[in-house]
Design a protein around this motif. Structure first.
Motif, PDB file in Angstrom:
ATOM      1  N   ALA A 209       0.881  -1.191   0.134  1.00  0.00           N
ATOM      2  CA  ALA A 209       0.063   0.137   0.051  1.00  0.00           C
ATOM      3  C   ALA A 209       0.867   1.454  -0.014  1.00  0.00           C
ATOM      4  O   ALA A 209       0.277   2.394  -0.164  1.00  0.00           O
ATOM      5  N   CYS A 210       2.322   1.321   0.094  1.00  0.00           N
ATOM      6  CA  CYS A 210       2.872   2.540   0.238  1.00  0.00           C
ATOM      7  C   CYS A 210       3.019   2.927  -1.146  1.00  0.00           C
ATOM      8  O   CYS A 210       2.852   2.140  -2.160  1.00  0.00           O
ATOM      9  N   THR A 211       3.800   4.061  -1.215  1.00  0.00           N
ATOM     10  CA  THR A 211       4.174   4.832  -2.449  1.00  0.00           C
ATOM     11  C   THR A 211       5.574   4.614  -2.715  1.00  0.00           C
ATOM     12  O   THR A 211       6.335   4.517  -1.688  1.00  0.00           O
ATOM     13  N   ILE A 212       5.995   4.881  -3.925  1.00  0.00           N
ATOM     14  CA  ILE A 212       7.271   4.666  -4.340  1.00  0.00           C
ATOM     15  C   ILE A 212       8.346   5.712  -3.677  1.00  0.00           C
ATOM     16  O   ILE A 212       9.440   5.527  -3.193  1.00  0.00           O
ATOM     17  N   LYS A 213       7.883   6.989  -3.329  1.00  0.00           N
ATOM     18  CA  LYS A 213       8.622   8.021  -2.465  1.00  0.00           C
ATOM     19  C   LYS A 213       9.112   7.404  -1.080  1.00  0.00           C
ATOM     20  O   LYS A 213      10.232   7.451  -0.858  1.00  0.00           O
ATOM     21  N   GLU A 214       7.898   6.830  -0.475  1.00  0.00           N
ATOM     22  CA  GLU A 214       8.500   6.405   0.798  1.00  0.00           C
ATOM     23  C   GLU A 214       9.243   5.363   0.978  1.00  0.00           C
ATOM     24  O   GLU A 214      10.122   5.165   1.837  1.00  0.00           O
ATOM     25  N   LEU A 215       9.150   4.219   0.013  1.00  0.00           N
ATOM     26  CA  LEU A 215       9.976   3.291   0.047  1.00  0.00           C
ATOM     27  C   LEU A 215      11.169   3.473  -0.600  1.00  0.00           C
ATOM     28  O   LEU A 215      12.480   3.242  -0.234  1.00  0.00           O
ATOM     29  N   ARG A 216      11.364   4.589  -1.345  1.00  0.00           N
ATOM     30  CA  ARG A 216      12.867   4.963  -1.974  1.00  0.00           C
ATOM     31  C   ARG A 216      13.551   5.641  -0.701  1.00  0.00           C
ATOM     32  O   ARG A 216      14.747   5.503  -0.379  1.00  0.00           O
ATOM     33  N   GLU A 217      12.800   6.150  -0.004  1.00  0.00           N
ATOM     34  CA  GLU A 217      13.314   7.021   1.449  1.00  0.00           C
ATOM     35  C   GLU A 217      14.139   5.817   2.222  1.00  0.00           C
ATOM     36  O   GLU A 217      15.193   6.175   2.708  1.00  0.00           O
ATOM     37  N   MET A 218      13.347   4.847   2.267  1.00  0.00           N
ATOM     38  CA  MET A 218      13.755   3.546   3.400  1.00  0.00           C
ATOM     39  C   MET A 218      15.023   2.870   2.472  1.00  0.00           C
ATOM     40  O   MET A 218      16.169   2.780   2.995  1.00  0.00           O
ATOM     41  N   VAL A 219      15.083   2.633   1.207  1.00  0.00           N
ATOM     42  CA  VAL A 219      16.070   2.191   0.332  1.00  0.00           C
ATOM     43  C   VAL A 219      17.388   2.891   0.503  1.00  0.00           C
ATOM     44  O   VAL A 219      18.427   2.442   0.819  1.00  0.00           O
ATOM     45  N   ASN A 220      17.277   4.231   0.700  1.00  0.00           N
ATOM     46  CA  ASN A 220      18.342   5.200   0.603  1.00  0.00           C
ATOM     47  C   ASN A 220      18.627   5.521   2.050  1.00  0.00           C
ATOM     48  O   ASN A 220      19.550   6.728   2.095  1.00  0.00           O
ATOM     49  N   LEU A 221      18.077   4.976   3.089  1.00  0.00           N
ATOM     50  CA  LEU A 221      18.419   5.463   4.369  1.00  0.00           C
ATOM     51  C   LEU A 221      20.064   5.083   4.563  1.00  0.00           C
ATOM     52  O   LEU A 221      20.156   3.881   4.734  1.00  0.00           O
ATOM     53  N   PRO A 222      20.680   6.060   5.322  1.00  0.00           N
ATOM     54  CA  PRO A 222      22.100   5.662   5.636  1.00  0.00           C
ATOM     55  C   PRO A 222      22.185   4.538   6.588  1.00  0.00           C
ATOM     56  O   PRO A 222      21.566   4.496   7.753  1.00  0.00           O
ATOM     57  N   ASN A 223      23.349   3.838   6.583  1.00  0.00           N
ATOM     58  CA  ASN A 223      23.777   2.875   7.388  1.00  0.00           C
ATOM     59  C   ASN A 223      22.527   1.839   7.898  1.00  0.00           C
ATOM     60  O   ASN A 223      22.456   1.093   9.097  1.00  0.00           O
ATOM     61  N   THR A 224      21.712   1.693   6.742  1.00  0.00           N
ATOM     62  CA  THR A 224      20.682   0.481   6.803  1.00  0.00           C
ATOM     63  C   THR A 224      20.844  -0.461   5.547  1.00  0.00           C
ATOM     64  O   THR A 224      21.244  -0.198   4.696  1.00  0.00           O
ATOM     65  N   ARG A 225      20.357  -1.735   5.914  1.00  0.00           N
ATOM     66  CA  ARG A 225      20.397  -2.655   4.844  1.00  0.00           C
ATOM     67  C   ARG A 225      18.964  -3.363   4.906  1.00  0.00           C
ATOM     68  O   ARG A 225      18.333  -3.736   5.798  1.00  0.00           O
ATOM     69  N   PRO A 226      18.507  -3.468   3.639  1.00  0.00           N
ATOM     70  CA  PRO A 226      17.415  -4.137   3.430  1.00  0.00           C
ATOM     71  C   PRO A 226      17.611  -5.500   3.607  1.00  0.00           C
ATOM     72  O   PRO A 226      18.437  -6.220   3.198  1.00  0.00           O
ATOM     73  N   ASP A 227      16.414  -6.183   4.179  1.00  0.00           N
ATOM     74  CA  ASP A 227      16.375  -7.821   4.635  1.00  0.00           C
ATOM     75  C   ASP A 227      15.100  -8.203   4.066  1.00  0.00           C
ATOM     76  O   ASP A 227      14.255  -8.267   4.999  1.00  0.00           O
ATOM     77  N   MET A 228      15.058  -8.600   3.088  1.00  0.00           N
ATOM     78  CA  MET A 228      13.964  -9.150   2.224  1.00  0.00           C
ATOM     79  C   MET A 228      14.083 -10.864   2.150  1.00  0.00           C
ATOM     80  O   MET A 228      15.198 -11.392   2.465  1.00  0.00           O
ATOM     81  N   VAL A 229      13.003 -11.526   1.820  1.00  0.00           N
ATOM     82  CA  VAL A 229      12.773 -12.803   1.483  1.00  0.00           C
ATOM     83  C   VAL A 229      12.574 -13.099   0.063  1.00  0.00           C
ATOM     84  O   VAL A 229      11.533 -12.584  -0.578  1.00  0.00           O
ATOM     85  N   ALA A 230      13.533 -13.475  -0.679  1.00  0.00           N
ATOM     86  CA  ALA A 230      13.613 -13.603  -2.041  1.00  0.00           C
ATOM     87  C   ALA A 230      12.148 -14.554  -2.433  1.00  0.00           C
ATOM     88  O   ALA A 230      11.635 -13.998  -3.584  1.00  0.00           O
ATOM     89  N   ALA A 231      11.606 -15.302  -1.658  1.00  0.00           N
ATOM     90  CA  ALA A 231      10.580 -16.249  -2.222  1.00  0.00           C
ATOM     91  C   ALA A 231       9.588 -15.574  -2.259  1.00  0.00           C
ATOM     92  O   ALA A 231       8.602 -15.835  -2.882  1.00  0.00           O
ATOM     93  N   ASP A 232       9.289 -14.491  -1.367  1.00  0.00           N
ATOM     94  CA  ASP A 232       8.125 -13.559  -1.554  1.00  0.00           C
ATOM     95  C   ASP A 232       7.988 -13.016  -2.899  1.00  0.00           C
ATOM     96  O   ASP A 232       6.781 -12.541  -3.081  1.00  0.00           O
ATOM     97  N   PHE A 233       9.043 -12.783  -3.615  1.00  0.00           N
ATOM     98  CA  PHE A 233       8.821 -12.207  -4.997  1.00  0.00           C
ATOM     99  C   PHE A 233       8.816 -13.181  -6.003  1.00  0.00           C
ATOM    100  O   PHE A 233       8.808 -12.621  -7.170  1.00  0.00           O
TER     101      PHE A 233
END
Length: 464
Positions: A209-233
């Motif tokens: 339900a989020c928009t790309i602007k908010e997701l991009r802010e999370m992706v570009n957040l300093p000193n953080t790493r995304p932790d996703m589950v590849a199987a979900d995709f």
């Protein structure tokens, strides 16, 4: 409405502190400059209950789109703002109807949707509305004092509010210091032990339900790493070609994030904080610590989807998954609440029953915003929603369905009534005093503003 002859002049906003409740009340005050009322059939008086986007967009539309910002709307010669008034308590809807030709309810959705699971009353569980209100300086949330001593936080819901909460929890404090987050919240966040945030949704990546602007802010957040589950995709790449462009761009960014952007892996491995989207999960139970005093984890039910696209429905499979965490924030949506027994209300849908903004079985009553539709869409949705309600009202005036021939006292009688009851409304110029003080306080510390945190402080400033 460009050719419409009716002149709307005056608008009042009635608000209680920093609550989402804000009440606009008055189109066309009916005064002739001398303080004496002069009424005519072409000067209808309209009261709008609310001061959020829906209320201002409705007001803006009724005064013919000659202005394009909320401040300009509030300062318009045909608009008056009154805050610190609680409709349903300080003044009733019936009393407003007696004073105005039409009343528009635009007070939004300030209630929390319950998760309806065992353990949701444990310490360490918060609604996103209250948590956001805490760091944004809402007086009613001032005493929240969330415990941030845990390593992992789970946010339920994958809308923009959920990502905003995740971003605040994980942002470096030097970044937060440049925002208008309150000083007490900054101090608590500086001591926070939260290093991992999972943002959980009951459906899949294509339904997020989020928009790309908010997701991009999370992706570009300093000193953080995304932790996703590849199987979900799985299967998402194949589905991309059939998605509308905004949804396609959002999904592509999630895919790149989940499958590691080339060249980003080494930088991400150095990150000390983690965030991730978790799909196909619904809350089943909040798990307590051994003393049953506070949150120790959350049990999630694993879902499968029935159907596809936006209409896909999440169905529990019977499989469960436990996640250890000390903080659970529910961002599963807001709901409107009834403010006056005279107004029809659908408790199941948490909206006022209406037809294009016309409240059913209540002549002269209208609604706009989330009270009209439920908590859905983005700001542009609310804008169009509000314009539609204003259009319905003007159509009713044109057709005679809404009788504007009778003389109405408008704000004169309402202000007299409030004075009699000991209620002191805050005008827009009073509100600007608060605004100036907050900005000056912020300037002294290098922030956009430093907010006043109690209604009492605000009123002291406003009444100087």
């Amino acid at each position: 409405m460009s050719g419409h002859k009716m002149m709307f002049s005056g608008l009042k906003l009635w608000t209680k502190g920093r609550s989402r409740h804000a009440w606009i009340s008055r189109f066309h005050d009916g005064t002739n400059g001398s303080g004496n009322a002069s009424f005519s059939t072409c000067s209808p008086k309209v009261c709008i209950v609310g001061s959020g986007p829906a209320a201002f967009y409705t007001a803006q539309s009724l005064i013919k789109n000659v202005i394009n910002t909320f401040t300009q709307t509030a300062k318009h010669s045909r608009c008056s703002f009154y805050g610190n008034v609680n409709v349903g308590k300080d003044v009733s809807i019936k009393e407003l109807q007696q004073a105005y030709h039409a009343v528009v309810l635009s007070y939004g959705a300030e209630g929390n949707r319950s998760m309806g699971v065992p353990g949701e009353d444990l310490a360490g569980v918060y609604s996103a509305k209250d948590f956001v209100g805490w760091y944004n300086g809402l007086p009613s949330c001032r005493e929240l004092s969330p415990d941030l001593s845990c390593e992992t936080a789970v946010i339920l819901g994958q809308g923009n509010v959920a990502l905003d909460v995740a971003r605040v929890l994980l942002s470096p404090i030097d970044i937060l210091k440049k925002t208008d987050i309150t000083q007490p919240a900054l101090e608590a966040l500086a001591e926070s032990q939260v290093r991992r945030v999972l943002v959980v949704g009951r459906r899949g990546p294509i339904q997020v339900a989020c928009t790309i602007k908010e997701l991009r802010e999370m992706v570009n957040l300093p000193n953080t790493r995304p932790d996703m589950v590849a199987a979900d995709f799985e299967g998402v790449t194949e589905a991309l070609k059939d998605l509308p462009r905004p949804r396609k761009r959002l999904t592509e960014l999630m895919l790149k994030t989940a499958l590691e952007i080339p060249g980003e892996k080494e930088k991400r491995n150095k990150a000390s904080r983690f965030w991730g989207l978790r799909f196909f999960r619904s809350p089943i139970e909040i798990l307590a610590d051994p003393d049953h005093n506070r949150t120790a984890g959350i049990r999630l039910g694993v879902n499968r989807l029935e159907g596809s696209g936006e209409g896909a429905r999440a169905v529990l499979t019977g499989e469960v998954e436990d996640v250890t965490c000390g903080l659970v924030i529910s961002s599963i949506g807001y709901k409107s609440i009834p403010i006056d027994p005279s107004v029809p209300f659908d408790s199941r849908k948490a909206i006022v029953p209406n037809n294009m903004g016309r409240i059913e079985q209540a002549a002269g009553l209208y609604c706009s915003g989330w009270l009209k539709t439920g908590p859905t869409g983005v700001i542009a949705t609310t804008m169009n929603n509000s314009f539609d309600t204003a259009r319905s009202m003007v159509e009713d005036m044109d057709s005679g369905t809404l009788d504007v021939s009778a003389a109405k006292t408008g704000s004169q009688s309402i202000c007299a009534l409030l004075e009699k009851r000991g209620v002191k409304p805050v005008t827009f110029s009073d509100w600007e005093k608060i605004d100036i003080v907050e900005m000056r306080r912020g300037e002294a510390t290098g922030k956009p503003r430093e907010k006043l945190l109690t209604v009492e402080e605000m009123l002291q400033v406003a009444q100087k």
